[in-house]
Write an enzyme that holds these catalytic residues in place. Structure first.
Site, short mmCIF file in Angstrom:
data_model
loop_
_atom_site.label_atom_id
_atom_site.label_comp_id
_atom_site.label_asym_id
_atom_site.label_seq_id
_atom_site.Cartn_x
_atom_site.Cartn_y
_atom_site.Cartn_z
N HIS A 94 5.91 35.25 12.43
CA HIS A 94 5.47 35.61 13.78
C HIS A 94 6.19 34.65 14.72
O HIS A 94 6.28 33.44 14.42
CB HIS A 94 3.95 35.45 13.87
N ASP A 152 3.44 42.16 19.01
CA ASP A 152 2.43 41.84 18.00
C ASP A 152 1.13 41.38 18.67
O ASP A 152 0.04 41.84 18.33
CB ASP A 152 2.97 40.74 17.07
N GLN A 169 0.99 25.02 13.76
CA GLN A 169 2.37 24.90 13.28
C GLN A 169 3.18 23.82 13.99
O GLN A 169 3.94 23.09 13.36
CB GLN A 169 3.10 26.25 13.43
N1 NAD Z 1 -2.74 37.37 8.58
C1 NAD Z 1 -1.79 38.30 8.57
O1 NAD Z 1 -1.93 39.31 7.92
C2 NAD Z 1 -0.49 38.11 9.33
C3 NAD Z 1 0.37 39.21 9.53
C4 NAD Z 1 1.64 39.01 10.09
C5 NAD Z 1 2.00 37.72 10.47
N2 NAD Z 1 1.14 36.68 10.30
C6 NAD Z 1 1.58 35.32 10.66
O2 NAD Z 1 1.64 34.55 9.46
C7 NAD Z 1 1.37 33.18 9.75
C8 NAD Z 1 0.21 32.68 8.86
O3 NAD Z 1 -0.96 33.37 9.23
P1 NAD Z 1 -2.14 33.66 8.17
O4 NAD Z 1 -3.05 34.61 8.85
O5 NAD Z 1 -1.55 33.99 6.85
O6 NAD Z 1 -2.82 32.21 8.08
P2 NAD Z 1 -4.16 31.81 7.28
O7 NAD Z 1 -5.07 31.17 8.26
O8 NAD Z 1 -4.65 32.94 6.45
O9 NAD Z 1 -3.60 30.71 6.25
C9 NAD Z 1 -3.08 29.50 6.67
C10 NAD Z 1 -2.81 28.57 5.51
O10 NAD Z 1 -2.39 27.31 6.02
C11 NAD Z 1 -3.10 26.26 5.38
N3 NAD Z 1 -3.23 25.15 6.32
C12 NAD Z 1 -3.98 25.10 7.46
N4 NAD Z 1 -3.80 23.91 8.07
C13 NAD Z 1 -2.94 23.20 7.29
C14 NAD Z 1 -2.37 21.88 7.38
N5 NAD Z 1 -2.69 21.06 8.37
N6 NAD Z 1 -1.51 21.50 6.41
C15 NAD Z 1 -1.19 22.31 5.39
N7 NAD Z 1 -1.71 23.56 5.25
C16 NAD Z 1 -2.57 23.98 6.19
C17 NAD Z 1 -4.45 26.89 5.03
O11 NAD Z 1 -5.05 26.19 4.00
C18 NAD Z 1 -4.00 28.28 4.59
O12 NAD Z 1 -3.52 28.20 3.28
C19 NAD Z 1 1.08 33.13 11.24
O13 NAD Z 1 2.29 32.85 11.90
C20 NAD Z 1 0.62 34.56 11.56
O14 NAD Z 1 0.79 34.94 12.91
C21 NAD Z 1 -0.09 36.84 9.74
C1 XAI Z 2 -2.24 41.84 10.77
C2 XAI Z 2 -1.78 41.67 12.22
C3 XAI Z 2 -2.92 41.85 13.18
O1 XAI Z 2 -0.82 42.69 12.49
C4 XAI Z 2 -1.04 40.34 12.41
O2 XAI Z 2 -0.24 40.42 13.56
C5 XAI Z 2 -1.92 39.10 12.51
O3 XAI Z 2 -1.72 38.31 13.45
O4 XAI Z 2 -2.77 38.90 11.62
MG MG Z 3 -0.28 38.79 14.85
MG MG Z 4 0.74 42.12 13.64
#
Ligand code: NAD
Ligand code: XAI
Ligand code: MG
Ligand code: MG
Length: 336
Positions: A109, A192, A87
């Site tokens: 996050h 988290d 990011q």
């Molecule tokens: N995975 C979860 O369920 C979850 C839960 C709560 C919060 N979060 C937060 O949400 C955010 C995203 O996490 P995620 O797990 O959904 O990510 P992910 O890895 O599933 O998806 C990331 C996306 O970003 C794109 N991407 C990667 N590099 C890129 C670039 N250089 N330019 C443009 N696009 C690019 C990828 O193609 C993909 O579409 C994070 O801050 C994470 O902590 C995730």
């Molecule tokens: C789904 C989770 C673990 O709660 C989230 O915090 C993540 O980073 O994917």
């Molecule tokens: Mg997390």
């Molecule tokens: Mg979480």
């Protein structure tokens, strides 16, 4: 401390109407939140890399897609749903120059704000909408007419409207249907990371692998070990999810209840508690964040190796075989 909680009635979606929301990334959270916001009647653009395989998927889902740079320029609200370790670079190279005074930068996050990887301009709002759920359930529950609980937090309130915007955004994602708690970037980030390291992801994965290894090393069939340590876990966790530990203890046999209550604390013991405190300290003092940021800059060598080692673990090999024999199981990972 009284917790501030908000529901649908507390959030006014109309303050986001007329604004363009750019959801950067179309992964686990991106695909879910972008589609939910769109289905809630808001104007959504997805920001991706040129050539990204997600580009077509987002278009097929009915969303407008642009490069991250174009989307940042076009939008009023920019939501960072890119991998945490990418990011900061993407923000400085492709997003910051597109931000105008009064725009909003949104996170799910707090990692990059709390650990100083993104230092946002002072004239924009910075808030968080964090569903407390994996992305695929954020989408599934929304489609079912429910939502997942979420958190909101305000880091910077340049317009005086940041909290109202956070609530409206949470409503668009579906979280106010279930309930939204107010927190801070620091509290969300540290709790988290702690939860996913020691309990939800790290703790559970280690518990499964170690219990499986002990049974197999003692000569039991891997299939038996898999069913006992892994397959049944979901059914037990579902009971806890529905009615707490109380419902789980009520539902299992007295034998399981007595054995579980007396032996559990010997397995997760004072040593485990110390390890949890150590993990928390490394989260609080920034050591974990520095390690993870450097891992990202080094192109994820540890993560790549550990993912491969995990894939090759016997519990995964036997699990893949057994799950193929149970076609009614759906991992959910292929859902949109
Ligand atoms: N995975 C979860 O369920 C979850 C839960 C709560 C919060 N979060 C937060 O949400 C955010 C995203 O996490 P995620 O797990 O959904 O990510 P992910 O890895 O599933 O998806 C990331 C996306 O970003 C794109 N991407 C990667 N590099 C890129 C670039 N250089 N330019 C443009 N696009 C690019 C990828 O193609 C993909 O579409 C994070 O801050 C994470 O902590 C995730
Ligand atoms: C789904 C989770 C673990 O709660 C989230 O915090 C993540 O980073 O994917
Ligand atoms: Mg997390
Ligand atoms: Mg979480």
């Amino acid at each position: 401390m009284a917790v501030n909680m908000y529901y649908d009635k507390d959030a006014d979606l109309s303050i986001l109407q007329g604004k363009k929301i750019a959801v950067m990334g179309y992964g686990s959270q991106g695909h879910a939140q972008a589609q939910n916001l769109h289905d809630s009647g808001l104007e959504v653009i997805v920001g991706l890399r040129e050539g990204s395989k997600r580009w077509r998927q987002a278009e097929e889902d009915g969303l407008k897609v642009m490069t991250v740079k174009e989307a940042a320029k076009a939008a009023d609200v920019i939501q960072m749903l890119l991998p945490d370790e990418t990011q900061s670079q993407i923000y400085y190279e492709e997003i910051e120059s597109g931000l105008e005074p009064g725009n909003a930068l949104v996170f799910s996050h707090g990692f990059n704000i709390h650990y100083n990887q993104i230092v946002p301009k002072k004239d924009i709002d910075v808030y968080m909408v964090a569903p407390k759920s994996p992305g695929h359930l954020v989408r599934r529950t929304y489609k079912e007419g429910h939502g997942v609980p979420g958190l909101i937090a305000v880091y910077q309130d340049a317009t005086g409207m940041a909290k109202e915007l956070a609530l409206a955004h949470a409503k668009g994602v579906g979280c106010t249907r279930a309930g939204v708690f107010e927190t801070t970037f620091r509290e969300e980030t540290e709790t988290d990371l702690f939860g996913e390291q020691v309990d939800l992801c790290g703790g559970v994965a280690s518990l499964i692998k170690t219990a499986f290894e002990v049974l197999v090393e003692a000569g039991y069939q891997p299939e038996m070990a898999y069913f006992e340590t892994t397959h049944e876990l979901k059914l037990i966790v579902d009971l806890i999810h529905e009615g707490g530990l109380e419902k789980m203890w009520y539902s299992v046999s007295n034998t399981a209840e007595y054995g579980g209550m007396t032996v559990g604390p010997k397995v997760i013991n004072e040593l485990s508690r110390e390890a949890m405190y150590e993990a928390l300290e490394r989260i609080q003092n920034g050591e974990f964040a520095r390690e993870f940021v450097l891992e990202g800059k080094a192109n994820r060598p540890v993560l790549t190796s550990m993912e491969r080692l995990d894939r090759e673990h016997p519990v995964e090999e036997v699990g893949r075989r057994l799950r193929a024999m149970m076609p009614w199981l759906n991992s959910g990972l292929n859902e949109k």
